[in-house]
Design an enzyme around this catalytic site. Sequence first.
Site, PDB file in Angstrom:
ATOM      1  N   TRP A   2       0.909  -1.176  -0.041  1.00  0.00           N
ATOM      2  CA  TRP A   2      -0.029   0.129  -0.081  1.00  0.00           C
ATOM      3  C   TRP A   2       0.820   1.247  -0.037  1.00  0.00           C
ATOM      4  CZ3 TRP A   2      -4.474  -0.634  -2.127  1.00  0.00           C
ATOM      5  CH2 TRP A   2      -5.101  -1.477  -1.953  1.00  0.00           C
ATOM      6  N   ASP A  37      -1.785   6.984   5.995  1.00  0.00           N
ATOM      7  CA  ASP A  37      -2.910   6.162   5.325  1.00  0.00           C
ATOM      8  C   ASP A  37      -3.159   5.189   6.374  1.00  0.00           C
ATOM      9  OD1 ASP A  37      -4.465   4.217   4.221  1.00  0.00           O
ATOM     10  OD2 ASP A  37      -3.037   3.612   2.469  1.00  0.00           O
ATOM     11  N   LYS A  72     -12.639  -1.008   5.805  1.00  0.00           N
ATOM     12  CA  LYS A  72     -12.076  -1.951   6.745  1.00  0.00           C
ATOM     13  C   LYS A  72     -12.798  -1.860   8.292  1.00  0.00           C
ATOM     14  CE  LYS A  72      -8.999  -2.407   3.264  1.00  0.00           C
ATOM     15  NZ  LYS A  72      -8.148  -1.337   2.391  1.00  0.00           N
TER      16      LYS A  72
HETATM   17  C1  PLP Z   1      -7.519  -1.105   1.585  1.00  0.00           C
HETATM   18  C2  PLP Z   1      -6.471  -0.226   1.167  1.00  0.00           C
HETATM   19  C3  PLP Z   1      -6.201   0.793   0.500  1.00  0.00           C
HETATM   20  C4  PLP Z   1      -7.137   1.103  -0.472  1.00  0.00           C
HETATM   21  O1  PLP Z   1      -8.303   1.486  -0.354  1.00  0.00           O
HETATM   22  P1  PLP Z   1      -9.437   1.675  -1.336  1.00  0.00           P
HETATM   23  O2  PLP Z   1     -10.536   2.181  -0.731  1.00  0.00           O
HETATM   24  O3  PLP Z   1      -9.768   0.667  -2.021  1.00  0.00           O
HETATM   25  O4  PLP Z   1      -9.007   2.720  -2.516  1.00  0.00           O
HETATM   26  C5  PLP Z   1      -5.136   1.699   0.598  1.00  0.00           C
HETATM   27  N1  PLP Z   1      -4.472   1.679   1.716  1.00  0.00           N
HETATM   28  C6  PLP Z   1      -4.377   0.700   2.677  1.00  0.00           C
HETATM   29  C7  PLP Z   1      -3.561   0.649   3.913  1.00  0.00           C
HETATM   30  C8  PLP Z   1      -5.487  -0.352   2.646  1.00  0.00           C
HETATM   31  O5  PLP Z   1      -5.690  -1.320   3.531  1.00  0.00           O
END
Ligand code: PLP
Length: 358
Positions: free
Chosen positions: A102, A171, A195
């Site tokens: 990521w 993030d 999540k």
């Molecule tokens: C799932 C995830 C993403 C991507 O999320 P989207 O909503 O599909 O763009 C980005 N960073 C992390 C750490 C993730 O777990």
Amino acid sequence: MTRMYNFNAGPAVLPLEVLQEAQAELLDFKGSGMSILESSHRGKEYDAVHTEAVANFKKLLNCSDDYAVLFIAGGASLQFAMAPMNLIGAGQTADYINSGAWAGKAVKEAKLIGRVNVAADCGKEIPTRVPSERELQLTPGAAYVHLTSNETIAGAQWKNFPKTEAPLVADMSSDMLSRPFDINQFGLIYAGAQKNLGPSGIALVVIRKDLAERASEKVPAILKYKTFIEENSLYNTPPCFSIYIMMLVSRWLLKAGLPAVYQRNIDKAGKIYAAIDAGCFYKGTATRECRSDMNITFRLPSEALEEQFVKEASKLGMKGLKGHRSVGGIRASIYNAFPMEGIAALVAFMKDFEKKNG
Ligand SMILES: *Cc1c(COP(=O)(O)O)cnc(C)c1O
């Protein structure tokens, strides 16, 4: 009704109470004779939902009025682009910490927009980990320092965030509001909601307002944090239903209390890690200091056994245990809403599987 134990990484398990409440008021929202799905985003029903969602997340994160809570469609992936577009000033460099898949994606997007220094790179290491503060090679005068608080695929999590001179940007998609932390360490945090917070396709974004002033006039309105701040995330028609579900999740979190949620998360993760460490049949993928409380990754002695493990678990009602396709292995994602009974079921199954196949 049979609800499975849902170990999916995202979209992921939501609190049953939230789903039931949404179901109960789906056709007639609070006596309005309409579904919230059919209500105007400028009407009083939706306005109450939106206002409460903002207030609840502010409260959960304990943030002052220096910060704005925003809801932005496009998930975390859009934030990979929006953060550099808004925050890298002319001639500035942004520092990125690469700790896995990521973070790597965030780096790739930022490089399209501005100058990027990869301040540490352990993105491809096995066992997986996040770097130590000592390893970071930061740029003096950097626009910001970006990290990924929990690498969802690798199962590696920052336990303490580094102290940086430049604003920290994170993030937090897979561990947002899974533990208390000090928002004042951060200039910007964002999380795809699917999540820990609600449905997919939307991100919770929290930004220190002064940073939003950096964006050039050339950035389109819909991609500017400033627009979202000024319009309270209502510049365009927002994903109303998703925000409504996030509001219900925020209520659920407030009711439980973040410290209690965190304690439960540690207990849940601890039980699975204990099962991994009990013998040498299972092998954790991340270094111990960085083991994620949200995504528990491990290997079995062979890929054939891993496949059999996933299949048998599925037959017992435990779904979504297959590791990400890019790395294989097993991944148990156990977000806030994942029930304790599901942990007991997995641990019992792990013991049984080892006895039969070890
Ligand atoms: C799932 C995830 C993403 C991507 O999320 P989207 O909503 O599909 O763009 C980005 N960073 C992390 C750490 C993730 O777990």
